[in-house]
Design a protein around this motif. Structure first.
Motif, PDB file in Angstrom:
ATOM      1  N   GLY A   1       0.850  -1.188   0.000  1.00 59.97           N
ATOM      2  CA  GLY A   1       0.000   0.000   0.000  1.00 59.97           C
ATOM      3  C   GLY A   1       0.880   1.229   0.000  1.00 59.97           C
ATOM      4  N   SER A   2       0.484   2.255  -0.752  1.00 59.08           N
ATOM      5  CA  SER A   2       1.388   3.367  -1.014  1.00 59.08           C
ATOM      6  C   SER A   2       0.727   4.738  -0.879  1.00 59.08           C
ATOM      7  N   ASP A   3       1.588   5.757  -0.810  1.00 58.35           N
ATOM      8  CA  ASP A   3       1.134   7.141  -0.862  1.00 58.35           C
ATOM      9  C   ASP A   3       0.525   7.480  -2.218  1.00 58.35           C
ATOM     10  N   ASP A   4       0.721   6.640  -3.226  1.00 60.69           N
ATOM     11  CA  ASP A   4       0.095   6.892  -4.531  1.00 60.69           C
ATOM     12  C   ASP A   4      -1.375   6.452  -4.547  1.00 60.69           C
ATOM     13  N   SER A   5      -1.910   6.080  -3.381  1.00 63.22           N
ATOM     14  CA  SER A   5      -3.316   5.694  -3.170  1.00 63.22           C
ATOM     15  C   SER A   5      -3.675   4.333  -3.745  1.00 63.22           C
ATOM     16  N   SER A   6      -2.696   3.562  -4.147  1.00 59.47           N
ATOM     17  CA  SER A   6      -2.988   2.249  -4.714  1.00 59.47           C
ATOM     18  C   SER A   6      -2.507   1.127  -3.798  1.00 59.47           C
ATOM     19  N   ILE A   7      -3.164  -0.013  -3.985  1.00 62.85           N
ATOM     20  CA  ILE A   7      -2.765  -1.263  -3.340  1.00 62.85           C
ATOM     21  C   ILE A   7      -2.395  -2.199  -4.483  1.00 62.85           C
ATOM     22  N   LYS A   8      -1.222  -2.802  -4.395  1.00 60.08           N
ATOM     23  CA  LYS A   8      -0.793  -3.713  -5.453  1.00 60.08           C
ATOM     24  C   LYS A   8      -0.556  -5.100  -4.869  1.00 60.08           C
ATOM     25  N   ILE A   9      -0.974  -6.094  -5.638  1.00 55.56           N
ATOM     26  CA  ILE A   9      -0.800  -7.492  -5.251  1.00 55.56           C
ATOM     27  C   ILE A   9       0.227  -8.104  -6.175  1.00 55.56           C
ATOM     28  N   TRP A  10       1.268  -8.696  -5.566  1.00 60.79           N
ATOM     29  CA  TRP A  10       2.426  -9.210  -6.295  1.00 60.79           C
ATOM     30  C   TRP A  10       2.544 -10.715  -6.112  1.00 60.79           C
ATOM     31  N   ASP A  11       2.931 -11.407  -7.142  1.00 60.31           N
ATOM     32  CA  ASP A  11       3.265 -12.821  -7.041  1.00 60.31           C
ATOM     33  C   ASP A  11       4.582 -12.923  -6.291  1.00 60.31           C
ATOM     34  N   SER A  12       4.558 -13.595  -5.147  1.00 55.91           N
ATOM     35  CA  SER A  12       5.769 -13.655  -4.321  1.00 55.91           C
ATOM     36  C   SER A  12       6.824 -14.606  -4.882  1.00 55.91           C
ATOM     37  N   GLN A  13       6.471 -15.405  -5.874  1.00 53.98           N
ATOM     38  CA  GLN A  13       7.443 -16.324  -6.462  1.00 53.98           C
ATOM     39  C   GLN A  13       8.276 -15.653  -7.552  1.00 53.98           C
ATOM     40  N   ASN A  14       7.619 -14.837  -8.384  1.00 52.79           N
ATOM     41  CA  ASN A  14       8.367 -14.238  -9.500  1.00 52.79           C
ATOM     42  C   ASN A  14       8.349 -12.706  -9.505  1.00 52.79           C
ATOM     43  N   GLY A  15       7.646 -12.089  -8.548  1.00 55.70           N
ATOM     44  CA  GLY A  15       7.643 -10.630  -8.444  1.00 55.70           C
ATOM     45  C   GLY A  15       6.737  -9.924  -9.436  1.00 55.70           C
ATOM     46  N   SER A  16       5.939 -10.670 -10.188  1.00 50.19           N
ATOM     47  CA  SER A  16       5.077 -10.026 -11.181  1.00 50.19           C
ATOM     48  C   SER A  16       3.846  -9.417 -10.517  1.00 50.19           C
ATOM     49  N   LEU A  17       3.378  -8.329 -11.090  1.00 51.79           N
ATOM     50  CA  LEU A  17       2.188  -7.650 -10.608  1.00 51.79           C
ATOM     51  C   LEU A  17       0.952  -8.444 -11.014  1.00 51.79           C
ATOM     52  N   LYS A  18       0.096  -8.759 -10.034  1.00 51.00           N
ATOM     53  CA  LYS A  18      -1.110  -9.538 -10.312  1.00 51.00           C
ATOM     54  C   LYS A  18      -2.357  -8.667 -10.397  1.00 51.00           C
ATOM     55  N   ASP A  19      -2.470  -7.688  -9.489  1.00 55.46           N
ATOM     56  CA  ASP A  19      -3.660  -6.835  -9.448  1.00 55.46           C
ATOM     57  C   ASP A  19      -3.325  -5.489  -8.837  1.00 55.46           C
ATOM     58  N   VAL A  20      -4.146  -4.493  -9.179  1.00 60.96           N
ATOM     59  CA  VAL A  20      -4.044  -3.160  -8.589  1.00 60.96           C
ATOM     60  C   VAL A  20      -5.429  -2.773  -8.089  1.00 60.96           C
ATOM     61  N   LEU A  21      -5.506  -2.363  -6.828  1.00 67.43           N
ATOM     62  CA  LEU A  21      -6.757  -1.927  -6.213  1.00 67.43           C
ATOM     63  C   LEU A  21      -6.674  -0.413  -6.018  1.00 67.43           C
ATOM     64  N   THR A  22      -7.648   0.321  -6.549  1.00 64.02           N
ATOM     65  CA  THR A  22      -7.528   1.786  -6.582  1.00 64.02           C
ATOM     66  C   THR A  22      -8.756   2.519  -6.044  1.00 64.02           C
ATOM     67  N   ASN A  23      -9.457   1.962  -5.098  1.00 66.71           N
ATOM     68  CA  ASN A  23     -10.679   2.608  -4.621  1.00 66.71           C
ATOM     69  C   ASN A  23     -10.476   3.652  -3.524  1.00 66.71           C
ATOM     70  N   HIS A  24      -9.282   3.743  -2.959  1.00 65.80           N
ATOM     71  CA  HIS A  24      -9.008   4.809  -1.993  1.00 65.80           C
ATOM     72  C   HIS A  24      -8.648   6.081  -2.751  1.00 65.80           C
ATOM     73  N   SER A  25      -9.014   7.226  -2.166  1.00 69.68           N
ATOM     74  CA  SER A  25      -8.739   8.515  -2.819  1.00 69.68           C
ATOM     75  C   SER A  25      -7.503   9.214  -2.262  1.00 69.68           C
ATOM     76  N   LYS A  26      -6.937   8.679  -1.195  1.00 72.79           N
ATOM     77  CA  LYS A  26      -5.741   9.267  -0.578  1.00 72.79           C
ATOM     78  C   LYS A  26      -4.776   8.131  -0.216  1.00 72.79           C
ATOM     79  N   PRO A  27      -3.583   8.474   0.297  1.00 76.15           N
ATOM     80  CA  PRO A  27      -2.574   7.452   0.597  1.00 76.15           C
ATOM     81  C   PRO A  27      -3.073   6.305   1.470  1.00 76.15           C
ATOM     82  N   ILE A  28      -2.563   5.110   1.153  1.00 75.06           N
ATOM     83  CA  ILE A  28      -2.830   3.908   1.950  1.00 75.06           C
ATOM     84  C   ILE A  28      -1.863   3.933   3.131  1.00 75.06           C
ATOM     85  N   THR A  29      -2.392   3.848   4.335  1.00 74.65           N
ATOM     86  CA  THR A  29      -1.545   3.924   5.527  1.00 74.65           C
ATOM     87  C   THR A  29      -1.301   2.569   6.184  1.00 74.65           C
ATOM     88  N   CYS A  30      -2.224   1.611   5.983  1.00 75.17           N
ATOM     89  CA  CYS A  30      -2.060   0.324   6.657  1.00 75.17           C
ATOM     90  C   CYS A  30      -2.851  -0.769   5.947  1.00 75.17           C
TER      91      CYS A  30
END
Length: 146
Positions: free
Chosen positions: A41-70
């Motif tokens: 979760g980032s100050d860019d307001s997105s949540i990203k889900i990554w494959d922990s085996q190869n590091g590839s991006l699987k999904d992006v969640l963008t429903n927050h309008s401000k930074p993700i804090t936790c």
């Protein structure tokens, strides 16, 4: 204790091996889903889900309008996110289960209770206890603002 240490060693090893630009701004929170995927979760307001085996991006969640804090993973595997937008979102994979709007200021932290409930803390000085379905159980006025 040894199992927890081994788990964190694997995360550190993953981070060392898989160095990449994950977000366009600061990463504030990380979580591991029951599937083993890494969530950021980032100050860019997105949540990203990554494959922990190869590091590839699987999904992006963008429903927050401000930074993700936790971020928090519930016992049932759902992801919970807190943000500067004063909202807590419960996610079932990439689908929103529920948006919680009980706090009057940005969400500072989330933690899991042994009985499957979770707790949120906010800049408004309140601690809220929620069921895993997102129903408010209790509000504790912990600290005064300012």
């Amino acid at each position: 204790m040894c199992l927890i240490l081994n788990f964190y060693q694997k995360i550190l090893f993953f981070i060392q091996l898989r160095s990449f630009i994950a977000h366009s701004d600061w990463v504030n929170s990380l979580a591991i889903l029951h599937s083993g995927d890494l969530v950021s979760g980032s100050d860019d307001s997105s949540i990203k889900i990554w494959d922990s085996q190869n590091g590839s991006l699987k999904d992006v969640l963008t429903n927050h309008s401000k930074p993700i804090t936790c971020l928090l993973v519930l016992h049932n595997g759902n992801l919970v996110s807190g943000s500067d937008d004063r909202q807590i979102i419960i996610w079932n994979h990439t689908r929103i289960e529920k948006i919680l709007t009980g706090h009057k200021d940005w969400i500072r932290c989330l933690t899991l209770l042994p009985n499957t409930d979770f707790v949120s803390g906010s800049e408004d000085g309140e601690i809220k206890i929620w069921t895993s379905n997102g129903d408010l159980k209790n509000t504790i006025k912990a600290h005064s603002e300012g």
